[in-house]
Design an enzyme around this catalytic site. Structure first.
Site, PDB file in Angstrom:
ATOM      1  N   ASN A  33       0.882  -1.212   0.109  1.00 19.28           N
ATOM      2  CA  ASN A  33      -0.065   0.061   0.165  1.00 19.28           C
ATOM      3  C   ASN A  33       0.950   1.213  -0.036  1.00 19.28           C
ATOM      4  OD1 ASN A  33      -1.784  -2.234   1.898  1.00 19.28           O
ATOM      5  ND2 ASN A  33      -3.015  -1.044   0.337  1.00 19.28           N
ATOM      6  N   VAL A  78       0.248   6.755  -1.754  1.00 19.86           N
ATOM      7  CA  VAL A  78      -0.418   5.840  -0.364  1.00 19.86           C
ATOM      8  C   VAL A  78      -1.864   5.402  -0.523  1.00 19.86           C
ATOM      9  CG1 VAL A  78      -0.833   6.137   2.010  1.00 19.86           C
ATOM     10  CG2 VAL A  78       1.120   7.542   1.065  1.00 19.86           C
ATOM     11  N   CYS A  79      -1.840   3.982  -0.661  1.00 16.01           N
ATOM     12  CA  CYS A  79      -3.356   3.356  -0.857  1.00 16.01           C
ATOM     13  C   CYS A  79      -3.725   3.101   0.472  1.00 16.01           C
ATOM     14  CB  CYS A  79      -2.935   1.932  -1.639  1.00 16.01           C
ATOM     15  SG  CYS A  79      -2.683   2.358  -3.351  1.00 16.01           S
ATOM     16  N   LEU A  80      -5.022   3.579   0.633  1.00 12.83           N
ATOM     17  CA  LEU A  80      -5.791   3.812   1.739  1.00 12.83           C
ATOM     18  C   LEU A  80      -7.489   4.331   1.532  1.00 12.83           C
ATOM     19  CD1 LEU A  80      -5.390   3.322   5.060  1.00 12.83           C
ATOM     20  CD2 LEU A  80      -5.376   5.905   4.908  1.00 12.83           C
ATOM     21  N   THR A  83      -7.894   6.401  -2.376  1.00 12.71           N
ATOM     22  CA  THR A  83      -6.786   5.852  -3.321  1.00 12.71           C
ATOM     23  C   THR A  83      -6.963   4.352  -3.184  1.00 12.71           C
ATOM     24  OG1 THR A  83      -5.123   6.012  -1.593  1.00 12.71           O
ATOM     25  CG2 THR A  83      -5.260   7.595  -3.106  1.00 12.71           C
TER      26      THR A  83
END
Length: 248
Positions: free
Chosen positions: A140, A147-149, A154
């Site tokens: 992530n 930033v994958c959240l 995202t």
């Protein structure tokens, strides 16, 4: 040279040294490395004012973050925040890796941009600690800083409680979620589809290999690199954090 033993009460010593540094100000334009260039290009021009709603909400969040106990502060896991007094839409955070994970003791710096439509939309966020784009610290956390959240919009999670909400979400929750949901003990399983092998010999072997490579990069880029060239805004935090945690 031998390393001095930790203080008899490490938690108390850490709090005494770092509580005054938990929240503060920094100049996001002080140097090219003081703030992500891509976010700087998207932020408000100097002298521009945020809409009233955004300005009011950001001011309240900054008061909450700066209050005593407003941020997690412990040798096992801490968060530090810096705000630019001249550019209310820019923030910088340092998140330490939690004890018991391959991130333990490392310092991870994130730059945040709060858009004019905030809090109706989430912050935009980039990881600055990437070894100059060399290290991907998590499925992530990309080497380019992405930033994958779910909270940031995202990552497309299915749980509505994990998505951004103008009333229930804030910068504090974003930072705590990164520390608790991304900087975990087995980050290999954050990869989509990897859960299928969790608990199997194959899964354990894959996770161990992932953690071994990850731990080396944590030492290289989230420890040594910050000691050699402290991140702007957190020079004092890095010095105090590693002085107290050097026995580990």
């Amino acid at each position: 040279a031998s390393v001095p033993p930790p203080p008899a009460d490490l938690a108390a010593a850490y709090a005494a040294a770092l509580a005054p540094l938990a929240f503060g100000e920094w100049d996001s334009a002080a140097s090219p490395s003081a703030y992500a260039r891509t976010l700087a290009a998207q932020s408000l021009p100097p002298g521009s004012a945020l809409p009233r709603k955004a300005a009011k909400r950001i001011a309240q969040e900054l008061r909450d973050l700066g209050a005593a106990g407003g941020l997690p502060l412990a040798p096992s896991a801490s968060i530090f925040v810096r705000a630019d007094p001249d550019r209310a839409d820019r923030l910088r955070a340092l998140v330490t890796g939690p004890e018991g994970t391959p991130y333990a003791g490392g310092c991870f710096v994130f730059d945040l941009l709060l858009p004019p439509a905030y809090p109706d939309v989430p912050p935009v966020m980039l990881l600055a600690t990437t070894g100059g784009g060399r290290a991907r610290f998590n499925p992530n956390l990309y080497a380019d800083g992405k930033v994958c959240l779910s909270l940031l919009g995202t990552w497309h999670g299915t749980d509505e409680s994990e998505k951004w909400s103008a009333t229930a979400a804030n910068v504090w929750r974003v930072l705590v979620s990164i520390q608790g949901m991304i900087l975990v003990d087995d980050p290999y399983f954050n990869e989509p589809g990897a859960d299928a092998v969790r608990g199997t010999p194959e899964g354990k072997a894959q996770a161990a290999r992932y953690n071994a490579k990850l731990a080396a990069n944590v030492v290289r880029y989230a420890m040594a690199a910050h000691l050699e060239s402290p991140p702007a805004g957190f020079e004092d935090v890095v010095a105090a954090h590693f002085k107290l945690m050097r026995h580990k």
